[in-house]
Write a protein that holds these residues in place. Structure first.
Motif, PDB file in Angstrom:
ATOM      1  N   PHE A 236       0.792  -1.227   0.000  1.00 25.86           N
ATOM      2  CA  PHE A 236       0.000   0.000   0.000  1.00 25.86           C
ATOM      3  C   PHE A 236       0.827   1.281   0.000  1.00 25.86           C
ATOM      4  CE2 PHE A 236      -2.938  -3.060   2.195  1.00 25.86           C
ATOM      5  CZ  PHE A 236      -3.786  -3.208   1.116  1.00 25.86           C
ATOM      6  N   ARG A 237       2.121   1.192   0.318  1.00 26.39           N
ATOM      7  CA  ARG A 237       3.038   2.329   0.249  1.00 26.39           C
ATOM      8  C   ARG A 237       2.563   3.519   1.076  1.00 26.39           C
ATOM      9  NH1 ARG A 237       6.328   0.975  -4.165  1.00 26.39           N
ATOM     10  NH2 ARG A 237       6.084  -1.269  -4.389  1.00 26.39           N
ATOM     11  N   SER A 238       1.891   3.231   2.209  1.00 23.11           N
ATOM     12  CA  SER A 238       1.385   4.323   3.045  1.00 23.11           C
ATOM     13  C   SER A 238       1.347   3.867   4.489  1.00 23.11           C
ATOM     14  CB  SER A 238      -0.016   4.742   2.592  1.00 23.11           C
ATOM     15  OG  SER A 238      -0.591   5.654   3.511  1.00 23.11           O
ATOM     16  N   VAL A 239       2.206   4.476   5.309  1.00 22.89           N
ATOM     17  CA  VAL A 239       2.217   4.119   6.729  1.00 22.89           C
ATOM     18  C   VAL A 239       0.885   4.436   7.394  1.00 22.89           C
ATOM     19  CG1 VAL A 239       3.284   4.606   8.968  1.00 22.89           C
ATOM     20  CG2 VAL A 239       4.724   4.300   6.939  1.00 22.89           C
ATOM     21  N   PRO A 240       0.323   5.638   7.198  1.00 26.00           N
ATOM     22  CA  PRO A 240      -0.969   5.930   7.847  1.00 26.00           C
ATOM     23  C   PRO A 240      -2.046   4.913   7.491  1.00 26.00           C
ATOM     24  CG  PRO A 240      -0.015   7.934   6.966  1.00 26.00           C
ATOM     25  CD  PRO A 240       0.822   6.814   6.443  1.00 26.00           C
ATOM     26  N   MET A 241      -2.080   4.471   6.227  1.00 29.99           N
ATOM     27  CA  MET A 241      -3.114   3.526   5.824  1.00 29.99           C
ATOM     28  C   MET A 241      -2.893   2.149   6.457  1.00 29.99           C
ATOM     29  SD  MET A 241      -5.897   3.131   4.148  1.00 29.99           S
ATOM     30  CE  MET A 241      -5.985   4.518   3.016  1.00 29.99           C
ATOM     31  N   VAL A 242      -1.644   1.721   6.521  1.00 26.57           N
ATOM     32  CA  VAL A 242      -1.335   0.398   7.049  1.00 26.57           C
ATOM     33  C   VAL A 242      -1.526   0.335   8.562  1.00 26.57           C
ATOM     34  CG1 VAL A 242       0.552  -1.266   7.356  1.00 26.57           C
ATOM     35  CG2 VAL A 242       0.204  -0.173   5.148  1.00 26.57           C
ATOM     36  N   VAL A 243      -1.423   1.467   9.219  1.00 29.64           N
ATOM     37  CA  VAL A 243      -1.606   1.497  10.671  1.00 29.64           C
ATOM     38  C   VAL A 243      -3.010   1.038  11.052  1.00 29.64           C
ATOM     39  CG1 VAL A 243      -1.869   3.077  12.623  1.00 29.64           C
ATOM     40  CG2 VAL A 243       0.176   3.179  11.193  1.00 29.64           C
ATOM     41  N   ALA A 244      -3.985   1.314  10.193  1.00 25.51           N
ATOM     42  CA  ALA A 244      -5.387   1.019  10.533  1.00 25.51           C
ATOM     43  C   ALA A 244      -5.621  -0.450  10.851  1.00 25.51           C
ATOM     44  CB  ALA A 244      -6.302   1.493   9.408  1.00 25.51           C
ATOM     45  N   PRO A 245      -5.279  -1.397   9.947  1.00 31.98           N
ATOM     46  CA  PRO A 245      -5.522  -2.810  10.295  1.00 31.98           C
ATOM     47  C   PRO A 245      -4.703  -3.287  11.489  1.00 31.98           C
ATOM     48  CG  PRO A 245      -4.304  -2.640   8.236  1.00 31.98           C
ATOM     49  CD  PRO A 245      -4.758  -1.274   8.569  1.00 31.98           C
ATOM     50  N   MET A 246      -3.520  -2.674  11.712  1.00 36.83           N
ATOM     51  CA  MET A 246      -2.729  -3.083  12.866  1.00 36.83           C
ATOM     52  C   MET A 246      -3.401  -2.629  14.161  1.00 36.83           C
ATOM     53  SD  MET A 246      -0.616  -4.702  11.163  1.00 36.83           S
ATOM     54  CE  MET A 246       0.188  -5.354  12.621  1.00 36.83           C
ATOM     55  N   LEU A 247      -3.938  -1.415  14.165  1.00 33.21           N
ATOM     56  CA  LEU A 247      -4.678  -0.948  15.341  1.00 33.21           C
ATOM     57  C   LEU A 247      -5.907  -1.821  15.570  1.00 33.21           C
ATOM     58  CD1 LEU A 247      -4.540   2.936  14.878  1.00 33.21           C
ATOM     59  CD2 LEU A 247      -3.271   1.553  16.536  1.00 33.21           C
ATOM     60  N   LEU A 248      -6.565  -2.187  14.475  1.00 34.68           N
ATOM     61  CA  LEU A 248      -7.752  -3.036  14.581  1.00 34.68           C
ATOM     62  C   LEU A 248      -7.379  -4.398  15.182  1.00 34.68           C
ATOM     63  CD1 LEU A 248     -10.445  -3.479  11.834  1.00 34.68           C
ATOM     64  CD2 LEU A 248      -9.467  -5.479  12.940  1.00 34.68           C
ATOM     65  N   ALA A 249      -6.274  -4.983  14.709  1.00 34.07           N
ATOM     66  CA  ALA A 249      -5.854  -6.290  15.219  1.00 34.07           C
ATOM     67  C   ALA A 249      -5.479  -6.209  16.694  1.00 34.07           C
ATOM     68  CB  ALA A 249      -4.675  -6.815  14.394  1.00 34.07           C
ATOM     69  N   MET A 250      -4.754  -5.159  17.068  1.00 36.13           N
ATOM     70  CA  MET A 250      -4.365  -5.008  18.477  1.00 36.13           C
ATOM     71  C   MET A 250      -5.586  -4.844  19.359  1.00 36.13           C
ATOM     72  SD  MET A 250      -1.046  -2.507  18.091  1.00 36.13           S
ATOM     73  CE  MET A 250      -1.015  -2.215  19.863  1.00 36.13           C
ATOM     74  N   ALA A 251      -6.529  -4.040  18.917  1.00 37.56           N
ATOM     75  CA  ALA A 251      -7.747  -3.837  19.705  1.00 37.56           C
ATOM     76  C   ALA A 251      -8.514  -5.144  19.852  1.00 37.56           C
ATOM     77  CB  ALA A 251      -8.625  -2.774  19.043  1.00 37.56           C
ATOM     78  N   THR A 252      -8.563  -5.921  18.787  1.00 39.65           N
ATOM     79  CA  THR A 252      -9.273  -7.198  18.832  1.00 39.65           C
ATOM     80  C   THR A 252      -8.617  -8.161  19.812  1.00 39.65           C
ATOM     81  OG1 THR A 252      -9.978  -6.940  16.527  1.00 39.65           O
ATOM     82  CG2 THR A 252     -10.028  -9.160  17.447  1.00 39.65           C
ATOM     83  N   VAL A 253      -7.302  -8.280  19.736  1.00 39.69           N
ATOM     84  CA  VAL A 253      -6.571  -9.209  20.604  1.00 39.69           C
ATOM     85  C   VAL A 253      -6.689  -8.788  22.064  1.00 39.69           C
ATOM     86  CG1 VAL A 253      -4.273 -10.046  21.219  1.00 39.69           C
ATOM     87  CG2 VAL A 253      -4.971  -9.965  18.820  1.00 39.69           C
ATOM     88  N   ILE A 254      -6.454  -7.500  22.352  1.00 38.45           N
ATOM     89  CA  ILE A 254      -6.505  -7.018  23.745  1.00 38.45           C
ATOM     90  C   ILE A 254      -7.895  -7.199  24.324  1.00 38.45           C
ATOM     91  CG2 ILE A 254      -6.349  -4.956  25.189  1.00 38.45           C
ATOM     92  CD1 ILE A 254      -4.110  -3.989  23.305  1.00 38.45           C
ATOM     93  N   SER A 255      -8.921  -6.860  23.556  1.00 39.75           N
ATOM     94  CA  SER A 255     -10.293  -6.964  24.057  1.00 39.75           C
ATOM     95  C   SER A 255     -10.680  -8.414  24.315  1.00 39.75           C
ATOM     96  CB  SER A 255     -11.259  -6.334  23.046  1.00 39.75           C
ATOM     97  OG  SER A 255     -10.950  -4.981  22.825  1.00 39.75           O
ATOM     98  N   THR A 256     -10.281  -9.301  23.409  1.00 41.67           N
ATOM     99  CA  THR A 256     -10.655 -10.709  23.570  1.00 41.67           C
ATOM    100  C   THR A 256      -9.942 -11.334  24.765  1.00 41.67           C
ATOM    101  OG1 THR A 256     -10.993 -10.892  21.181  1.00 41.67           O
ATOM    102  CG2 THR A 256     -10.736 -12.943  22.416  1.00 41.67           C
ATOM    103  N   MET A 257      -8.642 -11.122  24.879  1.00 39.72           N
ATOM    104  CA  MET A 257      -7.909 -11.684  26.001  1.00 39.72           C
ATOM    105  C   MET A 257      -8.355 -11.051  27.315  1.00 39.72           C
ATOM    106  SD  MET A 257      -6.098 -14.070  24.787  1.00 39.72           S
ATOM    107  CE  MET A 257      -5.103 -14.465  26.223  1.00 39.72           C
ATOM    108  N   GLY A 258      -8.646  -9.760  27.292  1.00 37.03           N
ATOM    109  CA  GLY A 258      -9.126  -9.101  28.497  1.00 37.03           C
ATOM    110  C   GLY A 258     -10.452  -9.662  28.967  1.00 37.03           C
ATOM    111  N   LEU A 259     -11.365  -9.919  28.023  1.00 36.82           N
ATOM    112  CA  LEU A 259     -12.662 -10.492  28.398  1.00 36.82           C
ATOM    113  C   LEU A 259     -12.477 -11.906  28.938  1.00 36.82           C
ATOM    114  CD1 LEU A 259     -15.747 -10.110  28.407  1.00 36.82           C
ATOM    115  CD2 LEU A 259     -15.782 -11.210  26.156  1.00 36.82           C
ATOM    116  N   LEU A 260     -11.626 -12.686  28.302  1.00 38.90           N
ATOM    117  CA  LEU A 260     -11.390 -14.059  28.753  1.00 38.90           C
ATOM    118  C   LEU A 260     -10.879 -14.065  30.191  1.00 38.90           C
ATOM    119  CD1 LEU A 260      -9.704 -16.896  26.751  1.00 38.90           C
ATOM    120  CD2 LEU A 260      -8.893 -16.394  29.043  1.00 38.90           C
ATOM    121  N   ILE A 261      -9.880 -13.249  30.458  1.00 38.46           N
ATOM    122  CA  ILE A 261      -9.281 -13.213  31.800  1.00 38.46           C
ATOM    123  C   ILE A 261     -10.247 -12.580  32.794  1.00 38.46           C
ATOM    124  CG2 ILE A 261      -7.401 -12.201  33.155  1.00 38.46           C
ATOM    125  CD1 ILE A 261      -5.716 -12.399  30.514  1.00 38.46           C
TER     126      ILE A 261
END
Length: 860
Positions: A236-261
């Motif tokens: 995609f040749r764009s750091v701002p654009m690529v940041v979006a799915p990474m933020l989404l993945a981090m939010a998903t992982v943190i929220s899921t593990m947090g709920l489990l624990i």
């Protein structure tokens, strides 16, 4: 629907960002409360019968999980039986006994057990085998000679070739094993000998895996995220654009593990891998969205309008790919394995979170980006699209798609051959697992496992419990026969009935029958001194009857019962099914030999129950009389055979069960004897079997549900079946290859089947949906395929590359489940993408009149 939701999200992006941050903060705050559980026993519910029995047997015979410490000396001519090595062995034993969490009373070591030898006929000396560190070779040789005379120690505490010694370290709790092993290593480092030391055993393997599992998770998940980020940045040749799915993945992982624990679930081996699984799932849909956005946006365009159009086109595919993935993991709720149920349930929750964020956060984030950042991205991707790697990729895909259509017969024939070979490969799959093999072969625990199981009888244990039934019937028969004697006495004028009934009533209760009869016999014996000789005749008959019943009630004091146990042990050892077995029979033979002559020919069982009783009475004078109760219960109605296995593989444990069943079929046990199984190796076999059955049900049920969803999505049975082709072929191919290369079907592989269900169908949904949309616009199936092989095919390929490459670093992990995940993820993405991009066009070209009856096709 997609356009309206996108507009709302872009208009209220601050609310979207705030809600996402709030979710991450609230659920992420739960993570410090984490509780770790690495015990494979918990793969079974707490009330599962085999697990309940296993815990009962451990309590009943005072058994503990064991860490095995091996000491090896291949250099010295006498092996470990030299003064320096034995001194180190002695000091190491004393140090281990002082470690917190070690059950020192039950520790097994040459420096912690007795030497059993005859002092005089009928008398045995019980002296410590190594009372102090030996100072001379002669003293070391004395110890070696003593061990050679004690079969219970040979192959267990010392190797038969004399090059190795073992210490079996019982632990209070398995979750302390890693710490205890670390403290043992610290002691070893200070011994100052050149002997090699190894530490293994199922509890330390399991606990160490738990420690390294989280260390690896802290490395692998971020590393996979970094690789995914770099690959997306390349596309995609764009750091701002690529940041979006990474933020989404981090939010998903943190929220899921947090709920489990936060909801009180422990983090098991399975749930520790949730971040690894969620990373690709969370990124897949957003990469499709951003790929379409990047391909469509040009400088000067309204980003909101472009995103609205993208989401309007992709809303259905994104929704259904998430739902099918969620169904794949939700199917794990049907398994009888609690950690797998937790894993499947929370992965499904994570998929839902990723779906919601893809549909809301991605449009909001894109709308919040400065126009100049989007213009720069568009300029770079346009340049790349004209002459760069993206252009080359699209040209290759278009050419490949045309070739697949042109040579559709060859493609479908090759696919059929692949499926046939895969089916054969699947038939070769062997179900097998061993928690020790979750480490790579270069890991210290795997090396220790290999070295020690080559030299000793085995570091894996299973227990065969034997039980004498019919105690109630024996008591009833005793009372009937006693009443007959009492009636005879009454008929002869001796009024003993009241006294007998009083004695009998005084010894009824919850105590074991043998103990009650022993006390009753003592009281009758005392009574004989107070009655006249004529009446004493009847009391003596009652005493003989009670003592006979007492002997019958103590089944495992009978030579016949012990002989049958010894025969079973010999059968298992001779057949190579186990390394060694230990039981009460071995103990009695050893004591009997020393009581009689001390010569090998008297290493046998006594001829009578009295002789067995005398041997056991003598053993009570040893330093470790409590060891007796590891083999038999105090009432002698239940006995335990300790089986040592040199392998923890489920297949090997299964063969032991078959060998025991075969022996019992040919050599039935004494009347009234029943048997059952316990031990960690047996429990592993049980949960593996239940997992396989549960996974098969989960896989089949998920397959049916996804098929129905595809039929509902495309409103066509034929198109729905077409969408299942990549899923079916991918699963068949991956498991076929697994069978052909000899990869066992183990716990990580079984769970990954759910991932293959979810991810394998994703590309097909996008491909078919875009093909249908193109058909609605152009009406010609060939032109529709050409359009699909432009933007959508490139997006599918980018997605496959991003995930496959992103998780290849897992192959370098020291833990095999992570390696398996890396291989499977890359294989799933690659196989499903290839089948989608080449088999689907061939099948559409071959069967388009059935699949798309209203479409035309020039030259079809």
């Amino acid at each position: 629907m997609g356009a309206r939701l996108t507009d709302w999200c872009m208009d209220h992006r601050r609310w979207i960002f705030a809600a996402m941050v709030l979710m991450v903060v609230v659920l992420g705050a739960m993570i410090p409360r984490i509780q770790i559980d690495t015990d494979p026993e918990n793969m079974l519910p707490a009330d599962q019968p085999d697990r309940v029995l296993h815990n009962q047997v451990q309590t009943q015979f005072n058994l503990h999980d064991m860490i095995v410490v091996g000491q090896v000396n291949d250099v010295h001519a006498d092996g470990v039986f030299n003064p320096e090595s034995l001194a180190a062995h002695y000091h190491l034993t004393r140090a281990i006994e002082q470690i917190d969490g070690v059950v020192s009373r039950d520790l097994l070591s040459m420096a912690a057990v007795d030497n059993v030898e005859q002092a005089a006929p009928g008398t045995i000396d019980y002296d410590w085998l190594i009372p102090a560190p030996p100072a001379t070779p002669a003293e070391a040789e004395r110890i070696r000679t003593a061990v050679a005379r004690l079969p219970m120690y040979q192959g267990t505490l010392a190797s038969e070739d004399g090059t190795a010694a073992a210490i079996f370290v019982p632990v209070e709790s398995k979750d302390q094993s890693h710490r205890i092993a670390q403290e043992i290593r610290a002691v070893i480092d200070g011994l100052g000998v050149d002997d090699a030391f190894h530490i293994t055993g199922q509890p330390v393997a399991q606990d160490t895996f738990g420690v390294e599992m989280f260390q690896q998770m802290a490395i692998s998940a971020p590393l996979a995220g970094l690789i995914i980020f770099l690959v997306m940045l390349y596309f995609f040749r764009s750091v701002p654009m690529v940041v979006a799915p990474m933020l989404l993945a981090m939010a998903t992982v943190i929220s899921t593990m947090g709920l489990l624990i936060g909801t009180g679930f422990t983090v098991h081996i399975m749930s520790s891998m949730i971040p690894i699984f969620l990373m690709p799932i969370a990124v897949v849909a957003s990469v499709h969205v951003l790929s379409n956005f990047a391909d469509r946006y040009r400088p000067g365009d309204d980003p909101r309008a472009v995103m609205r159009g993208v989401m309007d086109r992709l809303f259905k595919p994104v929704l259904f790919t998430a739902l099918t993935t969620g169904v794949g993991f939700a199917s794990l709720l049907f398994t009888p394995i609690p950690p797998v149920q937790v894993f499947g349930g929370f992965i499904s929750f994570g998929v839902l979170v990723a779906l919601v964020l893809t549909l809301t956060f991605i449009p909001a984030y894109t709308a919040a980006l400065p126009r100049r950042a989007l213009d720069r991205m568009s300029t770079r991707t346009a340049q790349d699209g004209e002459a760069g790697s993206t252009a080359r990729l699209c040209h290759v895909l278009q050419a490949g798609g045309r070739q697949a259509v042109r040579h559709r017969g060859f493609v479908l024939g090759g696919l059929a051959v692949l499926v046939v070979v895969a089916v054969y490969g699947i038939s070769q799959i062997q179900i097998n697992d061993n928690p020790t093999r979750w480490f790579k072969s270069s890991h210290d625990i795997r090396i220790a496992d290999s070295v020690l199981n080559e030299r000793f009888s085995g570091t894996y244990e299973a227990y065969l419990r034997l039980r004498q039934t019919g105690q109630d019937a024996l008591e009833s028969e005793l009372r009937t026969r006693a009443e007959a004697i009492v009636d005879e006495a009454e008929a002869e004028g001796f009024g003993i009935s009241d006294r007998w009934q009083a004695l009998w009533a005084a010894h009824r209760g919850e105590a074991p029958l043998g103990d009650r009869l022993e006390r009753l016999a003592v009281e009758i014996d005392d009574l004989l001194f107070t009655v006249d000789l004529d009446e004493a005749v009847h009391w003596e008959r009652l005493l003989d009857l009670v003592e006979a019943a007492r002997t019958d009630s103590r089944a495992f004091q009978k030579p016949g019962h012990l002989a049958w146990m010894a025969a079973l042990q010999a059968h298992l050892e001779a057949g190579g099914h186990i390394g060694k077995a230990g039981s009460l029979a071995d103990l009695v033979k050893t004591i009997n030999r020393e009581l009689v002559s001390g010569e090998p020919e008297d290493y046998r069982l006594p001829a009578s129950a009295g002789g067995v009783s005398q041997a056991l009475l003598s053993f009570q004078s040893s330093h470790r009389p409590h060891d007796l109760w590891r083999f038999v219960t105090p009432d002698f109605t239940e006995a335990n055979i300790w089986l040592q296995l040199p392998s923890g593989d489920n297949q090997d444990m299964g063969r032991v069960l078959e060998a025991v069943d075969a022996f019992i079929a040919d050599n039935p046990p004494p009347e009234g004897v029943e048997w059952d199984w316990a031990g960690a190796t047996y429990i592993n076999l049980v949960w593996q079997g239940e997992m396989v059955a549960g996974m098969l049900l989960a896989l089949l049920s998920a397959f049916v549900v996804v098929l129905l969803m595809m039929i509902g999505l495309f409103r066509s049975i034929t198109v729905g079946a077409l969408a299942m082709l990549p899923l079916t072929v991918t699963i068949a191919a991956i498991y076929g290859v697994m069978g052909l290369v000899g990869k066992d079907y183990d716990m990580p592989v079984a769970v990954l089947s759910s991932l293959s269900i979810g991810l394998s169908v994703d590309f097909a949904i996008h491909f078919i949906q875009r093909c249908r949309m193109a058909l609605d616009e152009v009406g010609d199936w060939r032109l529709a395929l050409d359009r699909v092989f432009q933007e959508p095919a490139c997006a599918i390929t980018r997605n496959a590359v991003v995930i496959a490459v992103g998780f290849l670093p897992l192959l370098a992990a020291p833990l095999m489940p992570y390696v398996t995940v890396g291989i499977f993820l890359a294989s799933i993405m690659a196989a499903s993408a290839v089948v989608t991009l080449f088999a689907l066009p061939a099948l559409i070209a071959y069967a388009h009149p059935v699949l798309f009856p209203r479409a035309t096709g020039r030259g079809a």
